[in-house]
Design a protein around this motif. Structure first.
Motif, PDB file in Angstrom:
ATOM      1  N   PHE A 127       0.996  -1.455  -0.078  1.00  0.00           N
ATOM      2  CA  PHE A 127      -0.031   0.115  -0.178  1.00  0.00           C
ATOM      3  C   PHE A 127       0.650   1.130   0.231  1.00  0.00           C
ATOM      4  CE2 PHE A 127      -2.134   2.962   2.764  1.00  0.00           C
ATOM      5  CZ  PHE A 127      -2.651   3.520   1.743  1.00  0.00           C
ATOM      6  N   PHE A 128       1.729   1.535   0.620  1.00  0.00           N
ATOM      7  CA  PHE A 128       2.830   2.238   0.855  1.00  0.00           C
ATOM      8  C   PHE A 128       3.721   2.479   0.266  1.00  0.00           C
ATOM      9  CE2 PHE A 128       2.287   1.668   6.168  1.00  0.00           C
ATOM     10  CZ  PHE A 128       1.303   3.561   5.915  1.00  0.00           C
ATOM     11  N   LEU A 159       4.909   6.030  -5.473  1.00  0.00           N
ATOM     12  CA  LEU A 159       5.289   5.412  -6.829  1.00  0.00           C
ATOM     13  C   LEU A 159       4.065   6.598  -7.546  1.00  0.00           C
ATOM     14  CD1 LEU A 159       6.761   1.779  -6.806  1.00  0.00           C
ATOM     15  CD2 LEU A 159       8.081   4.033  -7.485  1.00  0.00           C
ATOM     16  N   LYS A 160       3.093   7.007  -7.222  1.00  0.00           N
ATOM     17  CA  LYS A 160       2.249   6.959  -7.776  1.00  0.00           C
ATOM     18  C   LYS A 160       2.411   8.407  -8.834  1.00  0.00           C
ATOM     19  CE  LYS A 160      -2.431   6.092  -5.849  1.00  0.00           C
ATOM     20  NZ  LYS A 160      -3.743   6.562  -5.341  1.00  0.00           N
ATOM     21  N   GLY A 174       6.313   6.050 -10.855  1.00  0.00           N
ATOM     22  CA  GLY A 174       6.510   4.477 -10.763  1.00  0.00           C
ATOM     23  C   GLY A 174       6.926   4.531 -11.705  1.00  0.00           C
ATOM     24  N   LYS A 175       5.970   4.534 -13.122  1.00  0.00           N
ATOM     25  CA  LYS A 175       6.261   4.008 -14.345  1.00  0.00           C
ATOM     26  C   LYS A 175       7.230   3.886 -14.773  1.00  0.00           C
ATOM     27  CE  LYS A 175       2.006   2.045 -16.212  1.00  0.00           C
ATOM     28  NZ  LYS A 175       1.130   1.757 -16.758  1.00  0.00           N
ATOM     29  N   GLU A 176       7.780   6.148 -14.617  1.00  0.00           N
ATOM     30  CA  GLU A 176       8.920   6.678 -15.451  1.00  0.00           C
ATOM     31  C   GLU A 176      10.023   5.861 -14.746  1.00  0.00           C
ATOM     32  OE1 GLU A 176      10.731   8.220 -17.483  1.00  0.00           O
ATOM     33  OE2 GLU A 176       9.169   7.982 -17.967  1.00  0.00           O
ATOM     34  N   TYR A 177      10.358   4.925 -13.381  1.00  0.00           N
ATOM     35  CA  TYR A 177      11.059   4.906 -13.036  1.00  0.00           C
ATOM     36  C   TYR A 177      11.395   3.597 -13.834  1.00  0.00           C
ATOM     37  CZ  TYR A 177      11.253   8.254  -9.409  1.00  0.00           C
ATOM     38  OH  TYR A 177      11.177   9.636  -9.262  1.00  0.00           O
ATOM     39  N   LEU A 203       4.047  -5.962  -7.594  1.00  0.00           N
ATOM     40  CA  LEU A 203       2.727  -4.564  -6.828  1.00  0.00           C
ATOM     41  C   LEU A 203       1.756  -4.807  -8.585  1.00  0.00           C
ATOM     42  CD1 LEU A 203       4.621  -1.295  -6.739  1.00  0.00           C
ATOM     43  CD2 LEU A 203       3.704  -3.337  -4.345  1.00  0.00           C
ATOM     44  N   CYS A 204       0.602  -5.403  -8.160  1.00  0.00           N
ATOM     45  CA  CYS A 204      -0.576  -5.833  -8.385  1.00  0.00           C
ATOM     46  C   CYS A 204      -0.291  -4.713 -10.568  1.00  0.00           C
ATOM     47  CB  CYS A 204      -1.371  -6.131  -9.230  1.00  0.00           C
ATOM     48  SG  CYS A 204      -2.529  -4.896  -7.619  1.00  0.00           S
TER      49      CYS A 204
END
Length: 1008
Positions: free
Chosen positions: A488-489, A494-495, A498-501, A537-538
């Motif tokens: 959760f945290f 990452l919100k 997160g996808k860029e990383y 992380l789903c």
């Protein structure tokens, strides 16, 4: 007025300096005059040599040196004439010490102590060797005052010894039997004729020697009388006495064998250690307690033994040490920081499972860790919204408070998370907000790691490795609470990016690579752990799969295996290093879960998570290899990798393809006899189905619950009974057991793994539960491997124990054994032998045994087989038949302290087995292993080469003979001169000569 005061102070200082210089010059003149009475002309760079035997001159010189040393301070030591005199003073002391005259012994030894104490190491370094020999020799003096003063001087020398001369000093100590003399002096304590303070000087000196020189430790821990005396000394209520003994124990425990000896006497050693850890003691005493505990817990076995005896007091002491700084305002004092660091390092025992985890949680380890991470932890409000918690933690971490301890803190937290129970909830031991903040802090450190992405300096890389590993441990923690809160945290943090990383991470991991430098490999390991975190992380899994993440991980697994990419964590994690533990020896660290396969483990970890969350139909479009190729690759990892972690994850991924179990070389061997009906002795008859023939010995060792209770009685032979036994038939009802399922279970029992479709899994789970096949049940349930779980071994050794003897159908007799009064608990045979089983011998695929048992000749019905080797070799080869492993030879200090004959006796069975592997056609693996064993011991036993090359030649071991000849090459000239080659066959001597010529042509040197 102020200027006048300053002027008078300056004049006073100059006057004092003038007086000091006058006194120094006066004593310098007197010393030079005294030295001239006994020193000869200059002899090289170390001053002049002492020649006088006049006792009065000795006294005059010693008093002059003593007075001169009293004048020396930091400033006068810079005077050229002071440095010039050091060599003459050492020469005088060395000469007078060697006279060993009772009239001056006490005085000369006291002056020697003063000199090595006052003169800086940088000045004394080139002279100390001249003092070591006479000082060491006087440890046997009857003048006890001189003996103990010499011990003090030697301790001062060793404490400040530079590494460049420590080899020479140890050579002198070996020549003078220094350790033995010190041990004898300490053993004399039992007479109680001298104050205990003097014996403590010897104990302290011995501690310094043990810390610096590994070979010295065996002489101490193997001395039973000494260990008893140390126990008696440690009972003294004076804490300074316990401290001295504790120092000795800490140095002794640097040797794995020494630590084992101390743990055998845990009822005396551990209470004293715990008492010294108590907060009522000084920091130095507490630190010594932590140091000993660290040494004893250097591997999981040692940790388990230690905590089994003193779990509560040790965990209490650790927590007290970690809290020691809490009441101190401002900057933490240096000694307190040492204590805090020592406590944190000892708390790293959380990496192993055990009762100490419960103790840590009960004592509030979460609160302690949080206080070490966040300076203003006490200002945090439990009722904060989770977004406020994240902001608060982020500000707290940016203060870089106690940043040097963070890698330890992350590791402690990761260990606690990985060994929690499923129903663990922090509310059982404290408030949930503490655990939430710890999780948030770790997640922030992890995200900071992937945000930096290759821009970090070395110190940050090491911190990021620990933080990333901890987040991975928490995501996959057995505790549902820790796992869910971490996910959760981390998702919230990452919100924004997160996808860029993740995109950059995947791009970096997909780049082609060959061999990498250590730091590059470490960065790859961190990236793989990061990808495994993302895979948990789903919301990111589909993206990873869509960006060819599965194919990238398979390629990285191949890269690890093809390029032998090995990295052990201890070599790249500075916080796991300690100057205390640097010189350890004789410790076995093979049980580490990730071993030296970190990159392989985390590649498999990430792949396992993606595979088990992906539809099977997607596999072929994701990977550049066939399912068969990948299955073969994973089975190879299970069979050929030593570390348990990678093997567990390979087995876990295999379950995705319907392969359940734990492939191994031994399992492959035994699996081949499942369909062998000739030597089967048990028949399962399923109603209206074809019978299944099995071997009771394999079921007895691997799955005894499959055997009916009547089987043991059926196979017990009466006295004198011989010949083949009939088969026992067991009827099974078809409504109770499915033959197809039973056959699959037998496949697992025989080979260690099975292949089954999804339609059989539930039935297999039921029978696995009934038969208590826990590892099969876990893999059928596709449960995520738990960190630290040992990999299931395939071992039939139980069948050789007394409980399995009645199932034996043949005996191996050692022809080369020379054992008097041999007795067997099972039969009346008087020759040394082992009761074994034809089916196990056949499983080795030996042409010899296949021919022997199936020839139809008289020998095929014999109940004994002659093994033309020694008893020691027979025991080892039988161990190999039943476990695919050979007992390891003696190593470390145990090997180093064997005499030449004992070393030869230790290696001889392995040379025999090289020959037996060929004679019985047992394959290359056994032969190669035994050859490696012999070769690995040649470096420390080159003088045995003459004997070994003759033995190897007599057994026609050409390859081994060639290798031994190469090892003898540097010794060839010496061996010729000493006559050791006189009785060696000319052909072998020629081989050694030729190897010697090649050795010198390649730039080698001669050894003596």
């Amino acid at each position: 007025m102020k200027k006048k005061s300053q002027s008078s102070s300056k004049q006073g200082a100059e006057k004092n300096r003038g007086n000091s210089d006058h006194t120094l010059n006066l004593h310098h003149q007197r010393l030079c005059q005294a030295l001239s009475l006994g020193l000869s002309k200059s002899y090289g760079d170390k001053g002049r040599k002492w020649h006088s035997s006049d006792i009065e001159i000795h006294r005059l010189v010693l008093r002059s040196i003593d007075a001169f040393l009293d004048c020396i301070s930091a400033e006068p030591l810079q005077h050229p004439f002071v440095k010039e005199l050091i060599g003459d003073m050492v020469g005088a002391l060395e000469g007078i010490l060697q006279f060993t005259n009772e009239a001056t012994l006490s005085l000369v030894s006291d002056v020697a102590v003063k000199m090595v104490d006052i003169v800086p190491t940088s000045v004394m370094d080139s002279y100390v060797i001249d003092l070591v020999r006479p000082l060491a020799t006087l440890l046997t003096s009857h003048n006890l005052q001189a003996t103990f003063s010499c011990a003090t001087a030697l301790e001062l020398i060793i404490s400040n010894l530079s590494s460049k001369i420590e080899g020479k000093v140890w050579d002198i100590m070996k020549q003078t039997n220094t350790v033995i003399h010190i041990v004898n002096n300490i053993r004399g304590f039992s007479n109680r004729t001298t104050p205990i303070e003097n014996y403590l000087k010897m104990v302290s000196l011995l501690s310094k020697i043990l810390q610096r020189w590994q070979p010295s430790r065996f002489l101490v821990w193997s001395d039973a009388k000494l260990m008893e005396v140390l126990e008696v000394i440690s009972l003294d209520p004076d804490i300074s006495v316990k401290f001295a003994v504790l120092q000795l124990y800490s140095a002794l425990a640097l040797c794995g064998n020494g630590a084992q000896k101390l743990l055998e006497n845990a009822e005396t050693v551990l209470p004293m250690m715990v008492q010294c850890m108590d907060s009522s003691n000084s920091i130095s005493v507490r630190l010594e307690g932590f140091k000993l505990a660290q040494c004893l817990a250097m591997n999981e076995q040692g940790c388990s033994k230690m905590m089994a005896s003193c779990c509560d007091p040790i965990t209490n002491a650790i927590i007290d040490g970690m809290r020691s700084w809490g009441t101190l305002p401002g900057r933490i004092p240096k000694d307190t920081m040492f204590l805090l660091t020592g406590a944190c390092r000892l708390a790293l025992i959380t990496c192993w499972a055990g009762e100490h985890h419960k103790c840590f949680w009960k004592l509030g380890i979460d609160q302690v860790l949080l206080k070490l991470l966040l300076k203003d932890f006490h200002k945090i409000y439990p009722s904060q919204h989770y977004l406020e918690k994240i902001v608060t933690a982020e500000h707290g971490l940016r203060e870089n408070y106690l940043v040097v301890l963070r890698p330890c803190i992350w590791d402690i937290l990761g260990g606690l998370a990985s060994h929690c129970l499923k129903d663990f909830n922090p509310s059982m031991h404290g408030e949930e907000f503490r655990m939430d903040f710890l999780i948030i802090c770790a997640c922030l450190a992890f995200v900071d790691s992937i945000r930096q992405f290759g821009q970090s300096d070395i110190s940050h890389i090491f911190q990021y490795e620990s933080a990333t590993r901890t987040v991975l441990m928490m995501i996959y923690s057995p505790s549902s609470y820790i796992g869910s809160r971490t996910i959760f945290f981390l998702s919230e943090i990452l919100k924004p990016n997160g996808k860029e990383y993740l995109k950059r991470l995947l791009a970096k991991l997909s780049q082609p690579r060959t061999k990498l430098a250590m730091l590059d490999t470490l960065q790859t390991v961190i990236d793989l752990m990061s990808l495994a975190c993302y895979s948990g992380l789903c919301q990111y899994r589909d993206y990873i799969i869509g960006r060819q993440g599965i194919n990238t991980l398979v390629a990285l697994i191949r890269w690890c295996l093809t390029n032998n990419v090995h990295m052990r964590r201890a070599s790249v994690a500075p916080h796991l290093h300690s100057s205390v533990l640097e010189k350890n020896c004789c410790w076995d660290h093979t049980e580490d879960w990730d071993g030296d396969d970190m990159a392989l483990l985390f590649s498999l970890w990430g792949l396992s998570e993606l595979m088990h969350k992906t539809h099977p139909d997607m596999f072929s479009s994701q990977v550049d290899c066939s399912e068969t190729q990948l299955v073969s690759l994973l089975q190879g990892i299970c069979s050929d990798t030593s570390a348990p972690g990678p093997r567990w994850y390979a087995a876990y991924i295999l379950s995705y393809f319907g392969h359940y179990g734990f492939p191994s070389k031994m399992g492959k061997r035994i699996g081949n006899v499942l369909n062998d009906k000739e030597f089967a002795d048990l028949v399962f008859i399923v109603t209206n189905e074809e019978p299944l023939t099995v071997h009771s010995v394999i079921l007895k060792a691997r799955c005894p619950l499959l055997l009916p209770r009547s089987v043991d009685e059926f196979f017990v032979r009466q006295d004198g009974e011989k010949g083949e036994r009939s088969r026992k038939e067991v009827c099974l009802k078809s409504d109770k057991i499915d033959r197809k399922v039973l056959l699959k279970v037998l496949e697992f029992v025989y080979s260690g793994h099975l292949q089954a479709g999804e339609e059989l899994v539930e039935k297999l789970r039921r029978i696995a539960r009934h038969c208590d096949l826990q590892h099969l049940l876990q893999i059928l349930s596709k449960k995520h491997p738990r960190w630290g779980t040992p990999f299931p071994t395939f071992d039939l050794w139980f069948a050789l124990e007394l409980a399995g003897h009645h199932l034996s159908d043949i005996a191996l007799v050692a022809e080369g054994a020379d054992i008097i009064d041999w007795m067997c608990n099972t039969c009346s045979m008087t020759d040394p032998h082992m009761h074994v089983h034809r089916v196990i011998l056949l499983s080795s695929s030996s042409v010899y045994f296949h021919g022997l048992f199936r020839s139809g000749m008289q020998e095929s019905h014999s109940e004994t087989i002659k093994a033309p080797v020694s008893w020691e070799a027979l025991v080892k080869v039988v161990k190999w038949f039943y476990s695919d492993e050979l007992p390891k030879p003696i190593s470390g200090c145990l090997w180093d302290n064997l005499d030449a004959e004992e070393k030869l006796n230790e290696l001889f069975p392995y040379v025999e087995l090289c020959w037996l592997a060929e004679y019985w056609c047992l394959g290359d693996d056994l032969h190669e292993y035994c050859t490696r064993v012999v070769i690995s011991h040649l470096d420390s036993a080159q003088r045995l080469s003459v004997k070994l090359i003759q033995i190897a030649a007599s057994l026609h071991q050409k390859k081994l003979v060639e290798v031994i000849a190469n090892y003898m090459a540097p010794l060839y000239n010496h061996l010729c001169k000493s006559g050791e080659l006189d009785e060696v066959a000319d052909e072998l001597v020629d081989m050694v000569r030729a190897a010697s010529v090649r050795h010198f042509q390649e730039g080698g040197h001669s050894h003596t």
